[in-house]
Design an enzyme around this catalytic site. Structure first.
Site, PDB file in Angstrom:
ATOM      1  CE1 TYR A 242     -23.174  65.099 -41.061  1.00 53.21           C
ATOM      2  CE2 TYR A 242     -23.707  63.120 -41.776  1.00 53.21           C
ATOM      3  CZ  TYR A 242     -24.103  64.422 -41.511  1.00 53.21           C
ATOM      4  OH  TYR A 242     -25.571  64.511 -41.498  1.00 53.21           O
ATOM      5  CB  THR A 273     -21.779  71.173 -44.032  1.00 51.05           C
ATOM      6  OG1 THR A 273     -22.945  71.703 -43.654  1.00 51.05           O
ATOM      7  CG2 THR A 273     -20.684  72.364 -43.697  1.00 51.05           C
ATOM      8  CG  ASP A 274     -23.963  65.080 -44.631  1.00 51.98           C
ATOM      9  OD1 ASP A 274     -25.049  65.563 -44.555  1.00 51.98           O
ATOM     10  OD2 ASP A 274     -23.497  63.851 -44.780  1.00 51.98           O
ATOM     11  CD1 TRP A 275     -29.740  68.740 -43.180  1.00 58.88           C
ATOM     12  CD2 TRP A 275     -28.188  68.793 -44.712  1.00 58.88           C
ATOM     13  NE1 TRP A 275     -30.270  69.216 -44.262  1.00 58.88           N
ATOM     14  CE2 TRP A 275     -29.152  69.506 -45.157  1.00 58.88           C
ATOM     15  CE3 TRP A 275     -26.973  68.851 -45.317  1.00 58.88           C
ATOM     16  CZ2 TRP A 275     -29.397  69.864 -46.223  1.00 58.88           C
ATOM     17  CZ3 TRP A 275     -27.098  69.337 -46.907  1.00 58.88           C
ATOM     18  CH2 TRP A 275     -28.396  70.045 -47.174  1.00 58.88           C
ATOM     19  N   GLY A 277     -22.572  69.008 -40.223  1.00 59.37           N
ATOM     20  CA  GLY A 277     -21.432  68.328 -40.212  1.00 59.37           C
ATOM     21  C   GLY A 277     -20.333  69.387 -39.642  1.00 59.37           C
TER      22      GLY A 277
END
Ligand code: BGC
Length: 777
Positions: A242, A273-275, A277
Site C-alpha cells: 500500500y 496490487t494490495d486491495w 492500493g
C-alpha cells in the site's frame, strides 16, 4: 552424461518454471485474440462484496464474486477463449473464506494454523513446508486458486500491527521461511502471493505513508527476504504494498516491480496490487503491476482512456494481460478441478498442533518449574486463559470452527483446572461480550472491538487458591491486526491490572512455596523486563492457531520439549528500539484527502534512520542489552556444541562449517543452531554479526549427537555497496560464529578472503529523494 546434466537442471529449477514458459506462448496467442475491452477487464479484478460494505467500486462486470463466499477477489472470465474466472483468498495463517453460506447446511471452516511469527520461531523449514502442504490442500479443496500469503515484511518495529502475520526482523529467516511455505502450498497445484512488496512495515496511514529508505537498507533488509523467496520458491504471484517507497507508490514503481523484481531477480509470475492500493491505474500498468485488485470501474475507465489517447502503450497492456492469462492457464479453475469442499480438517488440525508446539519459546525456567511435575490442580488466571487467541485480526484472521482454550487444553491433558476461578472469568467474559457486541462485518474488520479488560480478582482469592492449587498459571494476551498499529501503553507495556495480577499471584503462591508460570499469548513483542523476575517460568506461546490450548499443554507438560527460538528481539523497553524515534513517522493532516470508503487519508512520511541496524544487527553492534535476544530460547534439556571445523582457512568458491551437537541432558530435545558471520573490515559500516545460516537438529535422545553442515557461499559475505551499486564481499578476515542465540556464541573460527568478489551487479534505482541521516557505528 547427457542424462546427468538434464537431471541436475531439473533439480535446480522448480518445475513451475516449465509450466510458466509453456503457458507464456499460449497466453500470447490468447491475448492476441482479445478485444481491447477484454484486455482491460482482465487487468482489473471483478470488484468486491463484503457484508455491510458499500464500496464506491461495486461489481465491475459479471457476478462471480460469490464463487467461493468470503474469498477476497476474482478475475475476469473470457468464455470464448476458455478462460474461467479464478479465485484468490486470504491469508497467511490459513484459508480465509466464509464458513457458512445462505441456504446451505454444509460448513466451510478452514484450519487456523499458527501465525507467521510462531512458524518462524520453529526455525524448521521442513515443518513449515508441511504446514504449507496442508494449507494449500484446503485452498485447492475449497475451489480457490491463490492464497494471498505468505506475508513476509520485516519486523521493523514491535508495534507493527501486522507483525503477527510476518516472520522476523531478519531477512534470511523471512526469505527461507516464506520459500518453504510457498513450496508447501504450491505443491498442491495452487498459487501463493508473497506480500506486501515492499517496505510495508506499519499500519498507521498505510495507504498514504511514504517510507524513505536508503538503497543499502532497502537491498540488505527489506528486499533481501523477497529475493530469497523468489529464488527458492518461484511463487505464482507477488502482491505490491500500500505504501509509497522513496516517494512513489510501490504498485506504480517500475524500478521495483520490473527492474528489480523481473529483470534482476528473474520473476516470471504476475504482480497484483494490495486491495485498492495505489492511485494511478495507468502508472500501475506501466510499472508492471499486472492485476489491479479487487478492481474498480474507475480504474478500467482510466486504462481504456489512456490506450485510446495514446498515453499507455498497447504493448504494455498486452504484456500485463499475458501474465494474467499465463497464470490462469495454470490454475485449478482452468483445469476444472472437481474440488470436494471437504478437506481433511482433522488431519490438518494435527499438523497445526504439532507446528504450534514446535514454535513456542521457553523464555524462562527458574528452578525447573517446567515441565509440570507433581502437578494436578492448576489455578489459571488471566482472561485469555479462558479465551485464548488463535491468531490476529483483519484479513489474516481465519474462520476456524473452534479454538481450544488454554484451560480446555489442560483438561484434555488430564489436569484439573480450578472451577471457582474458571466460573469467575467465564462470567466476566460473557458479561463483557454481552455489553460490547461485535460490530457489523466491515466496521469490525477495520476496527475490532477491544478485548475485555483484565478481571479484578478479589485479593482473598489469591491466598485461598495458593493453598488449594499446586501451581498458578497466568496468561497475558494481546491481539492486533490490519488497520492499526499497537500502542506502547497497555499493549507493548503491561497494564496496571496485569502487573498487579502477576505480583499478587506470585506473592501468594511463592509464600506457599508454589510456582508461577506465565503464558504469553501474543502476536508480537511485549515488555517483559519489569515483571519476569517475579515468576518462575515464561512460555511464549504466540498465537498458535485452532489447537492452541492442546499445543500449550503439550509443551507445559513436557510431552513436547520446547525448541522454539526468537526470530525477533524482545527489548528491555520500547525506547531501546532503533526505529522508535521514526515510527510511525510524521503526519500532514492539513493535506488530508479523501481515501477509501469515505475515510480520510492523511499524507505521512517515515524515514528509516536506523538504516541496516534493525533488530539484533542494532542491539549487538551498539551493545544495547535486550530482555531476550534474537535467536534465544530454552529447552528442558542441555546441548553441548562440539568443535567447529571449517573446510578451509581461505575462501575460494565456498566454505563448509561443520559442528556436532550433543544432547547432554536427561530428556529428548531439538536444538536450533545459528550461524553468524562477522565480516571483514572494508570501507562499509558492518553489523557486528549477521545471521547467514541456521539448522534444527532432529529429536536427539539423551546422549545422542547430530553433525550439522552449513555451506557459506560468497553471497553470505557480501554487503550492498551503494557507490558501486553492487553486492561486494570485501577481502580480509571473516569470523564464523556458531551460536545458541545471537548473544550466546558457542564456537568461532576464522577464514580469509584474498580478493574482493562482486557477487551481484545491480541497477542504480530507488534512491531516496531526501538525504537520510543514517545510524552509523
Ligand atoms: C490486505 C492484504 C489482503 C487483502 C485482501 C488487504 O487489506 O492488506 O494483505 O490480502 O486485503 O483481503
Amino acid at each position: 552424461m547427457k542424462q546427468i546434466i538434464f537431471l541436475s537442471f531439473i533439480a535446480i529449477f522448480p518445475s513451475t518454471i516449465f509450466f510458466q514458459d509453456a503457458n507464456t506462448a499460449k497466453a500470447k496467442e490468447l491475448v492476441s485474440k482479445m478485444t481491447l475491452d477484454e484486455k482491460v477487464n482482465l487487468v482489473v479484478g471483478l470488484g468486491m462484496k463484503m457484508p455491510g460494505m458499500t464500496p464506491s467500486s461495486g461489481a465491475l462486470v459479471g457476478q462471480t464474486m460469490d464463487k467461493v463466499a468470503g474469498a477476497a477477489g476474482t478475475t475476469f472470465a473470457i468464455d470464448h477463449l476458455g478462460l474461467p474466472t479464478t479465485v484468490v483468498a486470504d491469508g497467511p495463517a490459513g484459508l480465509r473464506i466464509e464458513p457458512k453460506r445462505a441456504n446451505d447446511n454444509n460448513t466451510y471452516y478452514a484450519t487456523a494454523f499458527p501465525v507467521g511469527t510462531l512458524l518462524a520461531s520453529t526455525w524448521d523449514t521442513k515443518l513449515i513446508e508441511e504446514v504449507g502442504r496442508a494449507m494449500g490442500n484446503e485452498v485447492k479443496e475449497y475451489g480457490v486458486d491463490v492464497l494471498l500469503g505468505p506475508g513476509m515484511n520485516i519486523h521493523r518495529n514491535p508495534l507493527g500491527g501486522r507483525n503477527f502475520e510476518y516472520y522476523s526482523e531478519d531477512p534470511l529467516i523471512a526469505g527461507k521461511v516464506a520459500a518453504a511455505m510457498v513450496n508447501g502450498i504450491e505443491s498442491n497445484g495452487v498459487g501463493t502471493s508473497i506480500k506486501h512488496f515492499a517496505v510495508n512495515n506499519q499500519e498507521r496511514n498505510r495507504n498514504s505513508v511514504n517510507a524513505n529508505v536508503s538503497e543499502r537498507a532497502l537491498r540488505e533488509i527489506y528486499l533481501k527476504g523477497f529475493q530469497i523467496a523468489i529464488k527458492e520458491s518461484n511463487p505464482w504471484t507477488v502482491m505490491s504494498s500500500y505504501n509509497k517507497l522513496n516517494g512513489t507508490y510501490t504498485s506504480e514503481e517500475h524500478d521495483l516491480l520490473t527492474t528489480i523484481l523481473r529483470k534482476e531477480w528473474g520473476f516470471k509470475g504476475l504482480v497484483m496490487t494490495d486491495w485498492f492500493g495505489g492511485k494511478d491505474a495507468v502508472a500501475q500498468m506501466k510499472a508492471g503491476n499486472d492485476l489491479l485488485m479487487p478492481g474498480t470501474p474507475t480504474q478500467a475507465k482510466a486504462i481504456l482512456e489512456a490506450i485510446n489517447n495514446g498515453t499507455l502503450d498497447k504493448k504494455i497492456l498486452d504484456e500485463n494481460a499475458e501474465r494474467i492469462v499465463s497464470y490462469i492457464l495454470g490454475t485449478q479453475s482452468f483445469k476444472k478441478y472437481a474440488f470436494s469442499n471437504k478437506p481433511d480438517l482433522k488431519a490438518h488440525a494435527a499438523v497445526a498442533r504439532a507446528a504450534a508446539a514446535e514454535g513456542m519459546i521457553l523464555l524462562r525456567n527458574e528452578g525447573k518449574a517446567l515441565p509440570l511435575a507433581n502437578v494436578k490442580n492448576i489455578a489459571a488466571f488471566g482472561n485469555t486463559s479462558y479465551d485464548f487467541i488463535s491468531g490476529g485480526t483483519g484479513s489474516g484472521d481465519v474462520n476456524e470452527e473452534y479454538t481450544i482454550s488454554l484451560v480446555q487444553g489442560l483438561s484434555n491433558a488430564g489436569y484439573l483446572v480450578d472451577e471457582e476461578i474458571k466460573t469467575l472469568y467465564s462470567n466476566h467474559l460473557t458479561d463483557y461480550k454481552t455489553k460490547h457486541p461485535k460490530k457489523e462485518f466491515f466496521q469490525e474488520f477495520m476496527n475490532p472491538t477491544p478485548t475485555a479488560p483484565e478481571l479484578n480478582v478479589d485479593d482473598n482469592l489469591f491466598s485461598k487458591k495458593a493453598a488449594e492449587a499446586d501451581i498458578a498459571l497466568i496468561t497475558i494476551g494481546r491481539n492486533a491486526g490490519e488497520g492499526a498499529d499497537r500502542k506502547v501503553e497497555n499493549d507493548f507495556n503491561l497494564s496496571e491490572a496485569e502487573q498487579a495480577l502477576i505480583k499478587k499471584v506470585a506473592d501468594a503462591f511463592h509464600a506457599k512455596n508454589k510456582k508461577v508460570v506465565v503464558v504469553m499469548n501474543v502476536g508480537g513483542v511485549i515488555e517483559t523486563a519489569s515483571w519476569r523476575d517475579k515468576v518462575d517460568a515464561i512460555l511464549l506461546s504466540w498465537q498458535p492457531g485452532l489447537e492452541a490450548g492442546n499445543a500449550v499443554a503439550d509443551v507445559l507438560s513436557g510431552k513436547v520439549n520446547a525448541s522454539g527460538k526468537l526470530a525477533t528481539t524482545f527489548p528491555v523497553k520500547y525506547e531501546d528500539e532503533p526505529s522508535a524515534k521514526n515510527f510511525p513517522g510524521k503526519e500532514f493532516p492539513e493535506k488530508a484527502e479523501p481515501g477509501m470508503f469515505g475515510m480520510k487519508q492523511i499524507p505521512a512520511e517515515v524515514t528509516y534512520e536506523e538504516g541496516i541496524y534493525v533488530g539484533y544487527r542494532y542491539y549487538n553492534t551498539f551493545n544495547v542489552k535486550p530482555a531476550y535476544e534474537f535467536g534465544y530460547g530454552l529447552s528442558y534439556t542441555d546441548f553441548k556444541y562440539g568443535n567447529l571445523s571449517l573446510s578451509s582457512k581461505t575462501f575460494d568458491k565456498d566454505i563448509t562449517a561443520t559442528i556436532t551437537i550433543t544432547n547432554t541432558g536427561k530428556v529428548a530435545g531439538k536444538e536450533v543452531v545459528e550461524l553468524y558471520i562477522t565480516a571483514a573490515k572494508g570501507k562499509l559500516d558492518k553489523p557486528s554479526e549477521e545471521l547467514k545460516g541456521f539448522a534444527k537438529t532432529g529429536l536427539l535422545q539423551p546422549g545422542a549427537s547430530e553433525t550439522l553442515t552449513f555451506t557459506i557461499d560468497a553471497n553470505a559475505l557480501a554487503s550492498f555497496d551503494t557507490g558501486a551499486t553492487a553486492w561486494i564481499a570485501d577481502a580480509g578476515n571473516y569470523t564464523v560464529k556458531i551460536g545458541a542465540s545471537s548473544a550466546n556464541i558457542k564456537q568461532a573460527a576464522d577464514f580469509s578472503l584474498a580478493k574482493p568478489i562482486v557477487t551481484e551487479q545491480c541497477n542504480k534505482v530507488l534512491a531516496p529523494p531526501v538525504p537520510i541521516n543514517e545510524l552509523k557505528k
